[in-house]
Every structure is written in structure tokens, then in C-alpha cells.
Enzyme design. Sequence first.
Site, PDB file in Angstrom:
ATOM      1  N   GLU A 139      13.374  -6.938  66.723  1.00 31.40           N
ATOM      2  CA  GLU A 139      13.903  -7.749  65.618  1.00 31.40           C
ATOM      3  C   GLU A 139      14.716  -8.933  66.148  1.00 31.40           C
ATOM      4  OE1 GLU A 139      16.645  -7.232  61.587  1.00 31.40           O
ATOM      5  OE2 GLU A 139      16.867  -5.808  63.241  1.00 31.40           O
ATOM      6  N   ASP A 174      13.132  -9.570  59.383  1.00 36.50           N
ATOM      7  CA  ASP A 174      14.289  -9.545  58.493  1.00 36.50           C
ATOM      8  C   ASP A 174      14.441 -10.940  57.886  1.00 36.50           C
ATOM      9  OD1 ASP A 174      16.962  -9.728  57.447  1.00 36.50           O
ATOM     10  OD2 ASP A 174      17.477  -7.939  58.586  1.00 36.50           O
ATOM     11  N   GLN A 200      12.661  -6.597  56.020  1.00 33.91           N
ATOM     12  CA  GLN A 200      13.977  -6.353  55.439  1.00 33.91           C
ATOM     13  C   GLN A 200      14.447  -7.623  54.720  1.00 33.91           C
ATOM     14  OE1 GLN A 200      16.144  -5.168  59.001  1.00 33.91           O
ATOM     15  NE2 GLN A 200      15.872  -3.008  58.506  1.00 33.91           N
ATOM     16  N   GLU A 236      18.511  -4.295  53.217  1.00 32.86           N
ATOM     17  CA  GLU A 236      19.553  -4.225  54.238  1.00 32.86           C
ATOM     18  C   GLU A 236      20.596  -5.304  53.936  1.00 32.86           C
ATOM     19  OE1 GLU A 236      19.850  -3.606  59.043  1.00 32.86           O
ATOM     20  OE2 GLU A 236      18.882  -5.425  58.328  1.00 32.86           O
TER      21      GLU A 236
END
Length: 269
Positions: A139, A174, A200, A236
Site C-alpha cells: 500500500e 487506498d 479502502q 478506513e
Amino acid sequence: MATFSANLGFLWTELSLPAAIRAAKAAGFDAVECHWPYDVSALTLAAVLHETGLPMLGLNTRRGDTGAGDNGLSALPDRVDEARAAIDEAIAYAVATDTASVHVMAGFAEGADAHNTFVTNLRYACDAAAPHGITILIEPLNRYDAPGYFLRTTDQALDLIVEVGATNLALMFDCYHVQLMEGDLSHRLRDLMRVIGHVQFASVPDRAAPDHGEVHYPHIFALLDELGYDRPLGAEYKPGGPTDATLGWMPGKAQSADKRRSAGRARKA
């Protein structure tokens, strides 16, 4: 239609992890994920997951010595033994809890040695995870929240995935981090969908509930549907108060709240 996973690293943090899983189930989430669950025995966690019927989508390798500023170990050339111990621990925990993926955290590092170390450790992780059907995730983190983190952009992540060459290595996309570093989320999602293992989201720039800010998430969720992404999306975000009070962004939640308000006005009339 999008489905959602509650990231219990941020949501319901006032509760124990087992209680947070039950809260996520009661709130209507389809899955859960976490950061570092290791203080709870894998047997206890597996029992609660079975009880609720919620799958655990992912967990992270340990960050290292957080008191000394560590935020991952796997790109640190002088910490290979520690990094591999953290990888082994995470995979064992994932196996015991039937968790689908492990995010291998790179840490604060830069340069060719860091790159080569991360590649080598990712190959180690992918080899260890493959017999169990576990996906290894990487990530990119933004430079505001994690200045100096080794993995910063999706282009860098894609290059690593190609170089490592493992079929069970994928990108954790993300939206919050990518928007801060690169923007252009729609094109990035289209271009990278083939290597994305998990998505996310949170509002930008404050990382709160996804009902405000510079990203219009109904568009992003619809685009992911269009692209054929069929796994739960990871919420998240930092609620900044009781988690249950921040869930109006979930499909059905806002409509239910509107109905309750309308019913209340009708009773008063």
C-alpha cells in the site's frame, strides 16, 4: 452494488476487537479488516468471526518498534530477520483466522538497497502465503501522514508487483492516500484494476467519514461496480466520535434516517 468492510483499526476503537466485530455486524457491514490484531488470540478472533459470519479481509504485519518511530520493516536492509519474523507471524495469524490477505508494511527507507530488500522480502512473503491461498498486499502511503515511507505512489507499487512476479501479490488501493499523492482516482482505478487486491476509502483531506470533502464517493463506488470489482470496500476512516453516528454514507442508512425523521414529524403533526 457496493458492499463494505469495517476497518477496525479506526472504527469502534473504544471496544475490544471481538466486540467491534459484533458492532460491525450489527451496523450492516459485510466484512471486517484490522491493523494489528495480535493482542487477541487467533482462536478467540476466529470464534467471533464464525459467530457473526463476517469474513476478515486483511491485517498488517507489525510495524516494529513504534516507540523508535518504526512504521514497517520490510524495506529496511538491516532489519531482514525482524521483517521476516513479522511476515511469518502475520501469515500464521491469517491462516488461523481464515483472513484473506496480509499487508506487508515497507517502513521508512529510500534508495536502491531499500528497494532490493523490499523485493526480496515480498518474494519471501508471497512464497510463504501461496500454499494457504493468502494474498500479499502493498500500500502506498501519502507524504503528509507518513513522510519518508518507502512506498509512495501507485506507479512505484505497480513496478514492484511486476518485478516480484508473484501471482498472489496485489495493490491495496487506498483512495485517501492516492488522492493526496496523485489525484485522478477514476483513471487510476481503471488503469490499475488488474493488480488491485483491496480498495479502502475515507474523506479527503481529513480522513473522516466519506460523506464530504473533495472525493465524491458515490461516483467511485459506481465506477468500481462498472469495473467489475465485487469484493467489500474497506471503510478506513477516523470517525471523530461514536462510529454509529457516522454511518449515514452507507446505502440504506441515510434513507432509514430520513424515514425516521419523517415519521417523527408526522407524529408531531
